[in-house]
Design an enzyme around this catalytic site. Structure first.
Site, mmCIF file in Angstrom:
data_model
loop_
_atom_site.group_PDB
_atom_site.id
_atom_site.type_symbol
_atom_site.label_atom_id
_atom_site.label_comp_id
_atom_site.label_asym_id
_atom_site.label_seq_id
_atom_site.Cartn_x
_atom_site.Cartn_y
_atom_site.Cartn_z
ATOM 1 N N GLY A 155 2.261 -3.402 3.220
ATOM 2 C CA GLY A 155 2.107 -2.100 2.570
ATOM 3 C C GLY A 155 1.360 -1.127 3.464
ATOM 4 O O GLY A 155 1.352 -1.273 4.694
ATOM 5 N N SER A 156 0.732 -0.164 2.834
ATOM 6 C CA SER A 156 0.092 0.913 3.593
ATOM 7 C C SER A 156 -1.277 0.484 4.120
ATOM 8 O O SER A 156 -1.931 -0.381 3.534
ATOM 9 C CB SER A 156 -0.085 2.119 2.671
ATOM 10 O OG SER A 156 -0.921 1.751 1.584
ATOM 11 N N PRO A 157 -1.734 1.102 5.200
ATOM 12 C CA PRO A 157 -3.078 0.793 5.705
ATOM 13 C C PRO A 157 -4.157 1.063 4.649
ATOM 14 O O PRO A 157 -5.137 0.322 4.564
ATOM 15 C CB PRO A 157 -3.226 1.733 6.908
ATOM 16 C CG PRO A 157 -1.821 2.021 7.344
ATOM 17 C CD PRO A 157 -0.992 2.007 6.099
ATOM 18 N N ARG A 158 -3.960 2.104 3.812
ATOM 19 C CA ARG A 158 -4.968 2.420 2.792
ATOM 20 C C ARG A 158 -5.148 1.243 1.824
ATOM 21 O O ARG A 158 -6.265 0.770 1.591
ATOM 22 C CB ARG A 158 -4.542 3.681 1.996
ATOM 23 C CG ARG A 158 -5.535 4.100 0.928
ATOM 24 C CD ARG A 158 -5.001 5.259 0.081
ATOM 25 N NE ARG A 158 -3.837 4.933 -0.730
ATOM 26 C CZ ARG A 158 -3.875 4.252 -1.874
ATOM 27 N NH1 ARG A 158 -5.029 3.838 -2.347
ATOM 28 N NH2 ARG A 158 -2.776 3.977 -2.536
ATOM 29 N N VAL A 159 -4.044 0.722 1.306
ATOM 30 C CA VAL A 159 -4.149 -0.405 0.361
ATOM 31 C C VAL A 159 -4.514 -1.696 1.114
ATOM 32 O O VAL A 159 -5.207 -2.557 0.570
ATOM 33 C CB VAL A 159 -2.855 -0.557 -0.468
ATOM 34 C CG1 VAL A 159 -2.953 -1.731 -1.421
ATOM 35 C CG2 VAL A 159 -2.566 0.729 -1.250
ATOM 36 N N GLY A 160 -4.094 -1.776 2.370
ATOM 37 C CA GLY A 160 -4.471 -2.933 3.194
ATOM 38 C C GLY A 160 -5.986 -3.116 3.221
ATOM 39 O O GLY A 160 -6.494 -4.239 3.145
ATOM 40 N N GLU A 172 0.536 -6.677 7.007
ATOM 41 C CA GLU A 172 1.704 -6.041 7.640
ATOM 42 C C GLU A 172 1.684 -4.583 7.201
ATOM 43 O O GLU A 172 2.095 -4.269 6.083
ATOM 44 C CB GLU A 172 3.001 -6.727 7.183
ATOM 45 C CG GLU A 172 3.143 -8.169 7.633
ATOM 46 C CD GLU A 172 3.557 -8.302 9.094
ATOM 47 O OE1 GLU A 172 4.077 -7.323 9.659
ATOM 48 O OE2 GLU A 172 3.346 -9.382 9.658
ATOM 49 N N CYS A 215 9.224 0.866 7.931
ATOM 50 C CA CYS A 215 7.914 0.834 8.612
ATOM 51 C C CYS A 215 8.038 0.884 10.126
ATOM 52 O O CYS A 215 7.129 1.342 10.801
ATOM 53 C CB CYS A 215 7.145 -0.408 8.200
ATOM 54 S SG CYS A 215 8.066 -1.920 8.546
HETATM 55 P P1 NAD Z 1 1.478 0.434 -0.863
HETATM 56 O O1 NAD Z 1 0.375 0.013 0.032
HETATM 57 O O2 NAD Z 1 1.288 1.627 -1.709
HETATM 58 O O3 NAD Z 1 1.862 -0.756 -1.883
HETATM 59 C C1 NAD Z 1 2.116 -2.074 -1.438
HETATM 60 C C2 NAD Z 1 1.808 -3.056 -2.564
HETATM 61 O O4 NAD Z 1 0.427 -2.946 -2.898
HETATM 62 C C3 NAD Z 1 2.589 -2.813 -3.843
HETATM 63 O O5 NAD Z 1 3.000 -4.068 -4.369
HETATM 64 C C4 NAD Z 1 1.581 -2.146 -4.771
HETATM 65 O O6 NAD Z 1 1.782 -2.470 -6.120
HETATM 66 C C5 NAD Z 1 0.259 -2.723 -4.292
HETATM 67 N N1 NAD Z 1 -0.855 -1.774 -4.464
HETATM 68 C C6 NAD Z 1 -0.809 -0.421 -4.427
HETATM 69 N N2 NAD Z 1 -2.046 0.096 -4.603
HETATM 70 C C7 NAD Z 1 -2.879 -0.950 -4.755
HETATM 71 C C8 NAD Z 1 -4.288 -1.071 -4.979
HETATM 72 N N3 NAD Z 1 -5.065 -0.003 -5.075
HETATM 73 N N4 NAD Z 1 -4.821 -2.299 -5.083
HETATM 74 C C9 NAD Z 1 -4.042 -3.403 -4.975
HETATM 75 N N5 NAD Z 1 -2.706 -3.342 -4.764
HETATM 76 C C10 NAD Z 1 -2.138 -2.148 -4.666
HETATM 77 O O7 NAD Z 1 2.757 0.575 0.074
HETATM 78 P P2 NAD Z 1 4.210 1.061 -0.326
HETATM 79 O O8 NAD Z 1 4.163 2.512 -0.653
HETATM 80 O O9 NAD Z 1 4.814 0.125 -1.303
HETATM 81 O O10 NAD Z 1 4.980 0.845 1.075
HETATM 82 C C11 NAD Z 1 4.899 1.765 2.111
HETATM 83 C C12 NAD Z 1 3.936 1.327 3.187
HETATM 84 O O11 NAD Z 1 4.180 -0.016 3.559
HETATM 85 C C13 NAD Z 1 4.092 2.145 4.450
HETATM 86 O O12 NAD Z 1 2.827 2.418 5.003
HETATM 87 C C14 NAD Z 1 4.868 1.202 5.365
HETATM 88 O O13 NAD Z 1 4.717 1.465 6.731
HETATM 89 C C15 NAD Z 1 4.307 -0.101 4.973
HETATM 90 N N6 NAD Z 1 5.237 -1.171 5.300
HETATM 91 C C16 NAD Z 1 4.922 -2.044 6.289
HETATM 92 C C17 NAD Z 1 5.828 -3.033 6.651
HETATM 93 C C18 NAD Z 1 5.530 -4.029 7.731
HETATM 94 O O14 NAD Z 1 6.283 -4.976 7.837
HETATM 95 N N7 NAD Z 1 4.496 -3.848 8.528
HETATM 96 C C19 NAD Z 1 7.033 -3.127 5.976
HETATM 97 C C20 NAD Z 1 7.319 -2.213 4.969
HETATM 98 C C21 NAD Z 1 6.414 -1.244 4.626
#
Ligand code: NAD
Length: 468
Positions: free
Chosen positions: A188-193, A210, A244
């Site tokens: 997911g996103s770096p912020r949620v990471g 990731e 991504c």
């Molecule tokens: P996101 O970080 O918003 O959400 C990812 C997951 O985290 C979802 O299942 C969501 O329900 C959960 N989530 C959201 N907020 C949360 C919180 N506050 N606490 C706990 N869990 C939470 O990301 P997204 O919008 O679903 O995807 C887009 C991002 O993912 C982009 O930054 C993209 O680059 C990245 N991404 C990376 C890869 C990779 O392989 N490196 C692949 C696809 C997407």
């Protein structure tokens, strides 16, 4: 009251029973996952079309077949991957057996995003099951139709004492993360990471992140503009730019920009027709919130190609922006949509400087007919992955690890890398009870001659040992 306590308790109990560790059990789960994909293919394709207007072509290439291949690969190699790995020994351990044992961590949590909602849930799942773990899968709540299929159909195939799908958005996932897991795999996103990593730290849980970021794409003057345009356009607008590893922005000279623009227009028209909105091959933005953010980015710089949008369909035309300032939002945040800014630089040095002043990206691309230029970009920068003269083809090779570095993530997976990611590498030394007289050189009272012998025995590799 923890709403997840029962589910997690049940999975932990199964893991403790040792049932998931046998090769037979792992094979049965991987085969069941393969059956799920085969028997629900149409359902999954329809769900992808509803969530992202994903064409059957893109669904097959980037979601379903990629997951099937990963399952087949794991099934073919599982026994070899599970084997203890013998390691060289020193003189002090020459009569022992030394090896790395790959053990499952236990209870694994996989959190997935919405942009490739099948691939990015099932490919990590293959690694986690192959490695003998119990798994909690948390699909994205944003790709609703796929989430529904995963929640309703997948548990019917996998052993429910070892596997569970948990649904929810940020709030529910936050609650889930209060529990202790043995490994967390987050995409997911770096912020949620950062949120996930902070939650993992409370339990000292190891994790893979990731993440995303802005992937630079350097285009050298020495190139064929139409070839570059075809490839950049294909990889930028694939899945409507919601990838991504998509090229996020192009760095090139003003002269190259002038050659690229007509070539890009021609590639867009050739791929998506005069009216890309009518093309069955162009995806849509996943949701309203994401659509509005992208609409805002269309106001950065100057629109050179495209720029149209339609909120009722969440459609954004394949767009190229020029005259963009580094300080504008389109150059400050990951674009994650069908918008491509071209940023002009005076040459290679300035491009490298531009890239290295920013966070390390997930992927980096360099286009040039001159291999020295490609090598220079590769040597002077850092990124999760690198590909010259094309888009994200490097990630189609399971023999390469897929993952980020720095702000784009940590850890990697795909193929055997997945199996290794979801396995603890246990250091094992099996020694017998005998030879006490020889081993007694370690014990006090310490003497200089005992020290000399011991240091020698610990340093000398048995294969290069000339003493015996
Ligand atoms: P996101 O970080 O918003 O959400 C990812 C997951 O985290 C979802 O299942 C969501 O329900 C959960 N989530 C959201 N907020 C949360 C919180 N506050 N606490 C706990 N869990 C939470 O990301 P997204 O919008 O679903 O995807 C887009 C991002 O993912 C982009 O930054 C993209 O680059 C990245 N991404 C990376 C890869 C990779 O392989 N490196 C692949 C696809 C997407």
């Amino acid at each position: 009251m923890d709403p997840f306590a029962d589910t997690l308790g049940r999975l932990r109990e199964t893991f403790r029973s040792g049932r998931t560790r046998t090769v037979e059990f792992r094979v049965s789960q991987l085969e069941a996952l393969g059956r799920f994909l085969r028997e629900n293919k149409t359902l999954l394709q329809e769900a992808l079309a509803r969530d992202l207007h994903k064409s059957a072509f893109e669904s097959e290439v980037s979601e379903i077949s990629i997951s099937e291949v990963e399952i087949k690969r794991a099934l073919r190699n599982l026994r070899a991957w599970m084997k203890d790995e013998k390691v060289p020994r020193n003189l002090a351990t020459q009569l022992d057996s030394a090896f790395i044992r790959k053990e499952p961590f236990g209870l694994v949590l996989i959190i997935a995003p919405w942009n490739y909602p099948i691939n990015l849930t099932l490919v990590p799942l293959v690694g986690a099951l192959a490695a003998g773990n119990c798994v909690v899968l948390k699909p994205s709540e944003i790709s609703k139709s796929v989430e529904k299929v995963l929640a309703e159909e997948l548990p019917r195939y996998l052993d429910q004492n070892c596997f569970a799908v948990v649904l929810g958005g940020p709030e529910e996932t936050g609650q889930l993360l209060e529990n202790k897991f043995d490994y967390i795999f987050f995409t997911g996103s770096p912020r949620v990471g950062k949120v996930v990593m902070a939650a993992a730290a409370k339990h000292l849980t190891p994790l893979t992140l990731e993440l995303g970021g802005k992937n630079p794409c350097y285009v050298d003057n020495d190139c064929d503009p139409q070839t570059v345009a075809n490839r950049v356009v294909f990889f930028r607008y694939f899945n409507a730019g919601q990838t991504c590893v998509a090229p996020d922005y192009v760095l090139c000279s003003r002269e190259t920009q002038e050659r690229l623009l007509p070539a890009m227009q021609s590639a867009i028209t050739q791929f998506y027709g005069e009216d890309p909105k009518a093309s069955p091959d162009l995806g849509r933005i996943v949701g309203e919130k994401q659509f509005r953010r992208l609409q805002g980015l269309l106001r950065c710089g100057r629109v050179a190609i495209g720029g149209q949008s339609d909120e009722t369909e969440r459609y954004i035309a394949p767009t190229v922006l020029v005259d963009v300032q580094e300080t504008e939002p389109v150059m400050q945040e990951e674009i994650f949509g069908p918008i491509l800014p071209l940023v002009t630089v005076r040459g290679l040095d300035e491009a490298v400087d531009f890239i290295t002043r920013r966070e390390k990206p997930l992927a980096l691309y360099a286009f040039s007919n001159n291999s020295q230029v490609v090598k220079r970009v590769m040597a002077a920068t850092s990124s999760g992955g690198f590909c010259s003269n094309d888009g994200f083809m490097h990630m189609t090779l399971e023999t390469l690890p897929f993952g980020g570095v720095g702000a784009s993530g940590m850890g990697s997976y795909h193929g055997k890398f997945s199996f290794d990611t979801f396995s603890h590498h246990r250091a094992c030394l099996l020694r017998g009870p005998g030879l006490e007289k020889i081993y007694a050189i370690r014990y006090p009272p310490y003497t200089p001659s005992k020290l000399r012998l011991l240091l020698l025995a610990m340093r000398t590799r048995c294969c290069s040992c000339t003493l015996l």
